[in-house]
Design a protein around this motif. Structure first.
Motif, PDB file in Angstrom:
ATOM      1  N   GLY A  14       0.657  -1.198  -0.095  1.00 42.17           N
ATOM      2  CA  GLY A  14       0.023  -0.099   0.052  1.00 42.17           C
ATOM      3  C   GLY A  14       0.858   1.299   0.000  1.00 42.17           C
ATOM      4  O   GLY A  14       0.473   2.119  -0.809  1.00 42.17           O
ATOM      5  N   VAL A  43      -5.939   2.701   7.570  1.00 42.86           N
ATOM      6  CA  VAL A  43      -4.921   2.185   8.154  1.00 42.86           C
ATOM      7  C   VAL A  43      -5.478   1.919   9.665  1.00 42.86           C
ATOM      8  O   VAL A  43      -6.629   2.102  10.164  1.00 42.86           O
ATOM      9  CB  VAL A  43      -3.889   3.234   8.310  1.00 42.86           C
ATOM     10  CG1 VAL A  43      -3.041   3.677   6.838  1.00 42.86           C
ATOM     11  CG2 VAL A  43      -4.320   4.339   8.909  1.00 42.86           C
ATOM     12  N   ARG A  44      -4.604   1.035  10.336  1.00 39.67           N
ATOM     13  CA  ARG A  44      -5.047   0.984  11.848  1.00 39.67           C
ATOM     14  C   ARG A  44      -4.458   1.959  13.023  1.00 39.67           C
ATOM     15  O   ARG A  44      -5.265   2.373  13.711  1.00 39.67           O
ATOM     16  CB  ARG A  44      -4.208  -0.632  12.278  1.00 39.67           C
ATOM     17  CG  ARG A  44      -5.361  -1.666  11.533  1.00 39.67           C
ATOM     18  CD  ARG A  44      -4.930  -2.883  12.544  1.00 39.67           C
ATOM     19  NE  ARG A  44      -3.632  -3.295  12.095  1.00 39.67           N
ATOM     20  CZ  ARG A  44      -2.996  -4.533  12.122  1.00 39.67           C
ATOM     21  NH1 ARG A  44      -4.017  -5.652  12.666  1.00 39.67           N
ATOM     22  NH2 ARG A  44      -1.909  -5.075  11.744  1.00 39.67           N
ATOM     23  N   ALA A  63     -12.346   1.643   7.552  1.00 35.62           N
ATOM     24  CA  ALA A  63     -12.276   1.136   6.340  1.00 35.62           C
ATOM     25  C   ALA A  63     -13.427   1.005   5.635  1.00 35.62           C
ATOM     26  O   ALA A  63     -13.677   1.308   4.243  1.00 35.62           O
ATOM     27  CB  ALA A  63     -11.581  -0.016   6.239  1.00 35.62           C
ATOM     28  N   LYS A 104      -4.340 -12.946  -2.375  1.00 38.78           N
ATOM     29  CA  LYS A 104      -4.460 -14.403  -3.158  1.00 38.78           C
ATOM     30  C   LYS A 104      -5.190 -15.283  -2.161  1.00 38.78           C
ATOM     31  O   LYS A 104      -6.013 -16.266  -2.607  1.00 38.78           O
ATOM     32  CB  LYS A 104      -3.198 -14.923  -3.345  1.00 38.78           C
ATOM     33  CG  LYS A 104      -2.242 -15.336  -2.164  1.00 38.78           C
ATOM     34  CD  LYS A 104      -0.672 -15.157  -2.509  1.00 38.78           C
ATOM     35  CE  LYS A 104      -0.435 -13.844  -1.413  1.00 38.78           C
ATOM     36  NZ  LYS A 104       0.889 -13.435  -1.728  1.00 38.78           N
ATOM     37  N   ALA A 129      -1.727  -8.706  -8.939  1.00 43.00           N
ATOM     38  CA  ALA A 129      -0.549  -8.530  -7.888  1.00 43.00           C
ATOM     39  C   ALA A 129      -0.899 -10.021  -6.992  1.00 43.00           C
ATOM     40  O   ALA A 129       0.143 -10.145  -6.315  1.00 43.00           O
ATOM     41  CB  ALA A 129      -0.892  -7.293  -7.147  1.00 43.00           C
ATOM     42  N   THR A 306       5.278  -5.457  -6.446  1.00 42.46           N
ATOM     43  CA  THR A 306       3.955  -5.666  -6.357  1.00 42.46           C
ATOM     44  C   THR A 306       3.064  -4.682  -6.778  1.00 42.46           C
ATOM     45  O   THR A 306       1.918  -4.697  -7.433  1.00 42.46           O
ATOM     46  CB  THR A 306       3.690  -6.443  -4.820  1.00 42.46           C
ATOM     47  OG1 THR A 306       4.447  -7.171  -4.817  1.00 42.46           O
ATOM     48  CG2 THR A 306       2.192  -7.107  -4.992  1.00 42.46           C
TER      49      THR A 306
HETATM   50  N1  NAD Z   1       4.718  -8.078   0.022  1.00 41.36           N
HETATM   51  C1  NAD Z   1       4.569  -8.705  -0.955  1.00 41.36           C
HETATM   52  O1  NAD Z   1       5.646  -8.886  -1.561  1.00 41.36           O
HETATM   53  C2  NAD Z   1       3.273  -8.978  -1.700  1.00 41.36           C
HETATM   54  C3  NAD Z   1       3.239  -9.761  -3.140  1.00 41.36           C
HETATM   55  C4  NAD Z   1       2.121 -10.108  -3.509  1.00 41.36           C
HETATM   56  C5  NAD Z   1       0.809  -9.772  -2.912  1.00 41.36           C
HETATM   57  N2  NAD Z   1       0.864  -9.400  -1.617  1.00 41.36           N
HETATM   58  C6  NAD Z   1      -0.300  -9.318  -0.869  1.00 41.36           C
HETATM   59  O2  NAD Z   1      -0.588  -7.833  -0.918  1.00 41.36           O
HETATM   60  C7  NAD Z   1      -1.353  -7.662   0.282  1.00 41.36           C
HETATM   61  C8  NAD Z   1      -0.601  -6.822   1.175  1.00 41.36           C
HETATM   62  O3  NAD Z   1       0.622  -7.288   1.662  1.00 41.36           O
HETATM   63  P1  NAD Z   1       1.684  -6.293   2.394  1.00 41.36           P
HETATM   64  O4  NAD Z   1       2.886  -7.072   2.088  1.00 41.36           O
HETATM   65  O5  NAD Z   1       1.574  -4.848   2.049  1.00 41.36           O
HETATM   66  O6  NAD Z   1       1.395  -6.533   3.718  1.00 41.36           O
HETATM   67  P2  NAD Z   1       1.648  -5.634   5.131  1.00 41.36           P
HETATM   68  O7  NAD Z   1       1.402  -6.571   6.250  1.00 41.36           O
HETATM   69  O8  NAD Z   1       2.678  -5.217   5.013  1.00 41.36           O
HETATM   70  O9  NAD Z   1       0.369  -4.531   5.156  1.00 41.36           O
HETATM   71  C9  NAD Z   1      -0.885  -4.808   5.464  1.00 41.36           C
HETATM   72  C10 NAD Z   1      -1.328  -3.570   6.149  1.00 41.36           C
HETATM   73  O10 NAD Z   1      -2.706  -3.500   6.074  1.00 41.36           O
HETATM   74  C11 NAD Z   1      -2.924  -3.081   7.584  1.00 41.36           C
HETATM   75  N3  NAD Z   1      -4.241  -3.657   8.138  1.00 41.36           N
HETATM   76  C12 NAD Z   1      -4.553  -4.752   8.836  1.00 41.36           C
HETATM   77  N4  NAD Z   1      -5.740  -4.677   9.019  1.00 41.36           N
HETATM   78  C13 NAD Z   1      -6.519  -3.523   8.780  1.00 41.36           C
HETATM   79  C14 NAD Z   1      -7.560  -2.873   8.781  1.00 41.36           C
HETATM   80  N5  NAD Z   1      -8.819  -3.359   9.241  1.00 41.36           N
HETATM   81  N6  NAD Z   1      -7.911  -1.576   8.379  1.00 41.36           N
HETATM   82  C15 NAD Z   1      -6.896  -0.908   7.722  1.00 41.36           C
HETATM   83  N7  NAD Z   1      -5.498  -1.607   7.579  1.00 41.36           N
HETATM   84  C16 NAD Z   1      -5.352  -2.790   8.148  1.00 41.36           C
HETATM   85  C17 NAD Z   1      -1.860  -3.627   8.504  1.00 41.36           C
HETATM   86  O11 NAD Z   1      -1.723  -2.606   9.669  1.00 41.36           O
HETATM   87  C18 NAD Z   1      -0.658  -3.436   7.552  1.00 41.36           C
HETATM   88  O12 NAD Z   1       0.079  -2.053   7.557  1.00 41.36           O
HETATM   89  C19 NAD Z   1      -1.539  -9.101   1.021  1.00 41.36           C
HETATM   90  O13 NAD Z   1      -2.835  -9.671   0.456  1.00 41.36           O
HETATM   91  C20 NAD Z   1      -0.387 -10.063   0.120  1.00 41.36           C
HETATM   92  O14 NAD Z   1      -0.573 -11.225   0.028  1.00 41.36           O
HETATM   93  C21 NAD Z   1       2.073  -8.932  -1.075  1.00 41.36           C
END
Ligand code: NAD
Ligand code: HSE
Ligand code: NA
Length: 430
Positions: A14, A43-44, A63, A104, A129, A306
Motif C-alpha cells: 500500500g 490504516v490501523r 475502512a 491471493k 498482484a 507488487t
Molecule cells: N509484500 C509482497 O511482496 C506481496 C506480494 C504479492 C501480494 N501481496 C499481497 O498484498 C497484500 C498486502 O501485503 P503487504 O505485504 O503489503 O502486507 P503488510 O502486512 O505489509 O500490510 C498490510 C497492512 O494492512 C494493515 N491493516 C490490517 N488490518 C487493517 C484494517 N482493518 N484496516 C486498515 N488497515 C489494516 C496492516 O496494519 C498493514 O499495515 C496481501 O494480500 C499480500 O498477500 C504482497
C-alpha cells in the motif's frame, strides 16, 4: 473528473502504491484517461509517521466507511487475509466500486463469491498482484490466451521457498539455516508457515487453475505439500540425476477433461527453464494448444514490484469505468470441470532405498513396483555392502499406485530405510 481511489491497507504494498501514484501523477492520468486521486487510506494507526507524499487528513481507521463512500470509484484492497478483507471487498462491490486486490488468500478461498458479486454489480475485480507479484501473468492468461486452450501451467510462485531450496542446492546449506537467512533478508514472514508449508503457493495455484481452465477451483481443491521435509539427501539425490529440487505449482488438464491442481516439491531436470530460476524469483511456464510453450519470469514479491501490478490494474479498471465497460472474467463462469484428487494424478517418482547388498534384493524390490503396476524407467545401485543404495526412477503412473508402492517398500525387511522419495516433473516424455 478524477477517478477516486480508496486504498485499504498501507503496509509494504500500500505505501508503495501511495508513493508511485504521487511520483507518476501525470503519466498515470494520461494512461488512465483521467487523473487518479487517492480519496482516502484506511490504516490501523493513523498517527504513525509514514513519510509518504499524502495529506495526513486522508488517513482513516474506518475502512468500511471509506470502501463504500459515494464519491469513491475504485477500492484497492492491500490489507491481506480473509477478514475484514472479504467483508470490505464485498461491500465495495455492492456499492458499485471496481476492486483491485493483491489478496491471493481471499481469492483462493472465496473467489467465486467475489466474482459473482462483481458480475451482478457490473464492476471489475482485477488481481494481477495476487499471483507472482509484478509478473504480468493473469492478464495474459485471461486476455491474451482467451483464444487458446491451456493444457498446463507449471510454476515457481513462492519466492521464499525458492530462495531456501536454491541455497540448499548451491551451498549445501540445511533447511533451518536457509530459512533463517530468508527471514533475515525479509523474504519470509516471522511466521513462515504460509510459505514453507505451501499454503501461499496453493492459493496461487487455485487462482491460476481457475483462469487457465475456466472452472471453479478453490484452495481446498489443491493438493499441498510444503518443503519442510526436503533434506540435503534429497537435494544430493536430485543432483546425481542431473536435477534440481523446486517447489512447483502444477495445474494440468487431463485427457478425460478433469483438472489436477497441486503444489509439492519436485525434481526437475537442470536444463528445464524453471530449473534456472534462482533466489527469490518466480517464473511460470504455460503450455497452450496453439501458442505452445510460454514462460513468464520476474519478481514475485516485494512492495515496489507488487505495487507496479496494482497500479497497472488501477489504470485498467479506470479505463473500463470511463468506457462504461466491464471485463468478463471468464474464470469460473465457463465450463464446469471436475478437479480430480491427487491419487488420480499421473506422475513419476524418484525413490532412493538403503538396502541390504545381497542377491535377490533388486528382484524383490522390482516385484513391489510390478505388483502395483508401476513400471520402472531406470534403476542404479550406488555404493556397496552397508552403504548400498538403490535409486529408482519410475515411468508415469497414478500417484495412488506410486504412494502404495513406497509404503510396501518401507515394509520390506531388506529395505533398511527409504532415503528419499520425490516426484519428478518434465523428466522426459517416455
Ligand atoms: N509484500 C509482497 O511482496 C506481496 C506480494 C504479492 C501480494 N501481496 C499481497 O498484498 C497484500 C498486502 O501485503 P503487504 O505485504 O503489503 O502486507 P503488510 O502486512 O505489509 O500490510 C498490510 C497492512 O494492512 C494493515 N491493516 C490490517 N488490518 C487493517 C484494517 N482493518 N484496516 C486498515 N488497515 C489494516 C496492516 O496494519 C498493514 O499495515 C496481501 O494480500 C499480500 O498477500 C504482497
Ligand atoms: N510470501 C510470498 C510473497 C507474496 O506472495 C513469497 O515468498 O513469494
Ligand atoms: Na502477477
Amino acid at each position: 473528473m478524477a477517478m477516486k481511489v480508496a486504498l485499504l491497507g498501507c503496509g509494504a504494498v500500500g505505501s508503495e502504491v501511495v508513493r508511485l501514484v504521487d511520483e507518476q501523477r501525470s503519466e498515470l492520468a494520461t494512461r488512465a484517461g483521467t487523473a487518479l486521486e487517492i480519496a482516502g487510506v484506511a490504516v490501523r494507526r493513523p498517527e504513525r509517521a509514514r513519510g509518504l507524499p499524502i495529506d495526513p487528513a486522508l488517513f482513516t481507521t474506518d475502512a468500511m466507511e471509506l470502501a463504500t463512500r459515494p464519491d469513491v470509484d475504485i477500492v484497492v484492497e492491500v490489507i491481506g487475509g480473509i477478514e475484514p478483507a472479504r467483508s470490505l471487498t464485498l461491500a465495495a462491490i455492492k456499492a458499485g466500486k471496481s476492486v483491485v486486490t493483491a489478496n491471493k488468500a481471499l481469492l483462493a478461498e472465496d473467489g467465486e463469491a467475489i466474482h459473482s458479486a462483481a458480475r451482478a454489480a457490473g464492476v471489475d475485480v482485477y488481481y494481477e498482484a495476487s499471483v507472482a507479484g509484478a509478473i504480468p501473468l493473469l492478464r495474459p492468461l485471461r486476455d491474451s490466451l482467451a483464444g487458446d486452450r491451456v493444457q498446463a501451467v507449471l510454476g515457481i510462485v513462492n519466492g521464499t521457498t525458492n530462495y531456501i531450496l536454491d541455497r540448499m542446492d548451491s551451498l549445501g546449506a540445511g533447511f533451518a539455516e536457509s530459512l533463517e537467512e530468508a527471514q533475515s533478508l525479509g523474504y519470509a514472514e516471522a511466521d513462515p508457515t504460509a510459505d514453507v508449508e505451501g499454503f501461499d503457493a496453493a492459493a496461487k495455484a487455485a487462482i491460476l487453475a481457475r483462469l487457465a481452465f475456466h472452472t471453479e477451483v478453490s484452495a481446498a481443491d489443491v493438493h499441498r505439500e510444503g518443503i519442510t521435509e526436503v533434506t540435503a539427501g534429497d537435494i544430493a539425490s536430485a543432483r546425481d540425476m542431473g536435477c534440481v529440487v523446486k517447489l512447483l505449482a502444477i495445474c494440468q488438464r487431463s485427457a478425460d477433461g478433469s483438472v489436477g491442481v497441486r503444489v509439492h516439491p519436485a525434481m526437475l531436470p537442470r536444463e528445464h527453464p524453471l530449473a534456472n530460476v534462482n533466489g527469490a524469483y518466480n517464473a511460470v511456464f504455460v503450455e497452450a494448444e496453439s501458442a505452445g510453450r510460454l514462460m513468464f519470469y520476474g519478481a514475485g514479491a516485494g512492495g515496489t514490484p507488487t505495487a507496479s501490478a496494482v497500479l497497472g490494474d488501477i489504470v485498467a479498471v479506470s479505463r473500463n469505468r470511463l468506457a462504461e465497460a466491464q471485463v468478463v472474467d471468464s474464470g469460473g463462469n465457463g465450463e464446469t470441470r471436475r478437479v480430480h484428487p491427487m491419487g488420480e494424478t499421473v506422475t513419476r517418482y524418484h525413490v532412493a532405498l538403503d538396502v541390504a547388498d545381497r542377491p535377490g534384493v533388486l528382484a524383490r524390490v522390482a516385484d513391489v513396483f510390478a505388483g502395483n503396476e508401476v513400471s520402472i524407467q531406470n534403476v542404479r545401485q550406488v555404493g556397496h555392502g552397508e552403504d548400498a543404495q538403490l535409486v529408482i526412477v519410475t515411468h508415469m503412473a497414478p500417484d495412488a499406485a506410486l504412494g502404495r508402492t513406497v509404503e510396501q517398500l518401507r515394509a520390506l525387511d531388506m529395505v533398511r530405510s527409504v532415503a528419499s522419495v520425490m516426484r519428478v516433473e518434465a523428466f522426459n516424455d517416455q
